[in-house]
Scaffold this active site. Sequence first.
Site, PDB file in Angstrom:
ATOM      1  N   GLY A 250      -6.261   3.545  -5.244  1.00 47.92           N
ATOM      2  CA  GLY A 250      -7.856   3.449  -4.285  1.00 47.92           C
ATOM      3  C   GLY A 250      -8.347   2.163  -3.714  1.00 47.92           C
ATOM      4  O   GLY A 250      -9.705   1.972  -3.922  1.00 47.92           O
TER       5      GLY A 250
ATOM      6  N   PRO B 148       5.746   4.490  -8.125  1.00 49.32           N
ATOM      7  CA  PRO B 148       4.837   5.509  -8.582  1.00 49.32           C
ATOM      8  C   PRO B 148       3.320   5.718  -7.962  1.00 49.32           C
ATOM      9  O   PRO B 148       2.306   6.100  -8.443  1.00 49.32           O
ATOM     10  CB  PRO B 148       5.387   5.251  -9.889  1.00 49.32           C
ATOM     11  CG  PRO B 148       5.200   3.348  -9.911  1.00 49.32           C
ATOM     12  CD  PRO B 148       5.730   3.363  -8.709  1.00 49.32           C
ATOM     13  N   LEU B 149       3.027   4.229  -7.571  1.00 47.90           N
ATOM     14  CA  LEU B 149       1.430   3.990  -6.743  1.00 47.90           C
ATOM     15  C   LEU B 149       1.668   4.460  -5.432  1.00 47.90           C
ATOM     16  O   LEU B 149      -0.194   3.985  -4.813  1.00 47.90           O
ATOM     17  CB  LEU B 149       0.847   2.777  -7.357  1.00 47.90           C
ATOM     18  CG  LEU B 149       1.264   2.670  -8.578  1.00 47.90           C
ATOM     19  CD1 LEU B 149       0.178   1.151  -9.054  1.00 47.90           C
ATOM     20  CD2 LEU B 149      -0.345   3.527  -9.326  1.00 47.90           C
TER      21      LEU B 149
ATOM     22  N   TYR C 270      17.424  -6.916  -2.282  1.00 52.08           N
ATOM     23  CA  TYR C 270      16.208  -7.880  -2.506  1.00 52.08           C
ATOM     24  C   TYR C 270      16.318  -9.105  -2.034  1.00 52.08           C
ATOM     25  O   TYR C 270      16.715  -9.580  -2.531  1.00 52.08           O
ATOM     26  CB  TYR C 270      15.797  -7.012  -3.267  1.00 52.08           C
ATOM     27  CG  TYR C 270      15.175  -6.355  -3.428  1.00 52.08           C
ATOM     28  CD1 TYR C 270      15.436  -4.662  -2.982  1.00 52.08           C
ATOM     29  CD2 TYR C 270      15.010  -5.954  -4.832  1.00 52.08           C
ATOM     30  CE1 TYR C 270      14.956  -3.662  -3.268  1.00 52.08           C
ATOM     31  CE2 TYR C 270      14.544  -4.212  -5.117  1.00 52.08           C
ATOM     32  CZ  TYR C 270      14.900  -2.610  -4.289  1.00 52.08           C
ATOM     33  OH  TYR C 270      14.847  -1.957  -4.499  1.00 52.08           O
TER      34      TYR C 270
ATOM     35  N   ARG D  19       2.971   2.888  -2.654  1.00 53.44           N
ATOM     36  CA  ARG D  19       2.682   1.880  -1.894  1.00 53.44           C
ATOM     37  C   ARG D  19       1.207   1.259  -2.073  1.00 53.44           C
ATOM     38  O   ARG D  19       1.243   0.942  -0.935  1.00 53.44           O
ATOM     39  CB  ARG D  19       3.423   2.144  -0.506  1.00 53.44           C
ATOM     40  CG  ARG D  19       4.715   3.089  -0.490  1.00 53.44           C
ATOM     41  CD  ARG D  19       4.963   2.479   0.890  1.00 53.44           C
ATOM     42  NE  ARG D  19       6.458   3.559   1.368  1.00 53.44           N
ATOM     43  CZ  ARG D  19       7.924   2.755   0.961  1.00 53.44           C
ATOM     44  NH1 ARG D  19       7.866   1.421   0.570  1.00 53.44           N
ATOM     45  NH2 ARG D  19       8.795   3.421   0.763  1.00 53.44           N
TER      46      ARG D  19
END
Length: 335
Positions: free
Chosen positions: A208, A200-201, A54, A203
């Site tokens: 929303g 877990p969202l 990273y 990306r």
Amino acid sequence: MEQRHLGTLTTSALGLGCMGLSQGYGPADDERSVRVIRTALDLGVRMLDTAMSYGQGHNERLIARAIAGRRDEALLATKFGIVRGPDGVRVDARPERVRADCEASLARLGTDVIDLYYLHRADPRVPIGETVAAMAELVQAGKVRHLGLSEVTADQLEQAAAVHPIAAVQLEWSLLWRRPEADVVPAARRHGIGVVPYSPLGRGLLTGSLTEADIRLSDFRRADPRFQGGNLAANRRQVAALRRFAEQREISPGRLALAWLLAQGSDVVPIPGTRSPDRLADNAHSADIHLGPADLRELDELLRADGWAGDRRSFAVPVTARHAPAPARATGSGE
């Protein structure tokens, strides 16, 4: 925050995925990133997830700076096996380089032991058992406490567990991407291995609030089929239904998506990433939400697994097709 177990490793129910603080989602601000990491610790989020790849080491150095004086509050999880250099990105997990990669990460992190050391990607040139045997030597030497694997097949997980106990398997898992439920998650549970879902969202899609600009600015979304054309339109319809369900319970869609993952088992520790302290607090409070069997059934009916569209693109993962009949190694530009 609730504590959970990954194998014999105890950690907070949620971790912090730190990759986006160095790459993948547009320019980052180190000062703000340090504040985010420290806020995570303040909120009881102990696991800080990074990798040597990273930002080509930047992320590990950033974490070292952020946890200065607070090492005992953090559980450091890092990875090796993806190498970034002038010639591009490649997988290299040969046993002879494992110790040197680990020692370089220890130096960048400013610590004498890594709590959870992952093989970031299996090297197709090397039997996974040979790489894990070299990782096991790090445990014996006191440089690493627990071992993990990232983006492996169920067969590879079985082979690795036969060589040394594996605490955790990291993989992409969310309402948007449920493929691991068919094979890797059951294999992990047969061996008492914890599951650490990254993205877990979805990306950012499951919050929303994802915009077209967010997609254009992110290398990891721009080339992903789930964020393109008709696939994106179908997925946004699913997110609209997720939002309605969340609004009925007076919580955010992102918090609901994380609560859904947490409800999949006490051996699940998601690692959402964010650059926003406010978003971080919202994510952390998802651990306070209880979804019962009736809630989960209603969500499954509302957000049918086959209602999501598009395969995924991610670097050197074994499965990229949503309905792949069998794992097939693929490459791409994402984590």
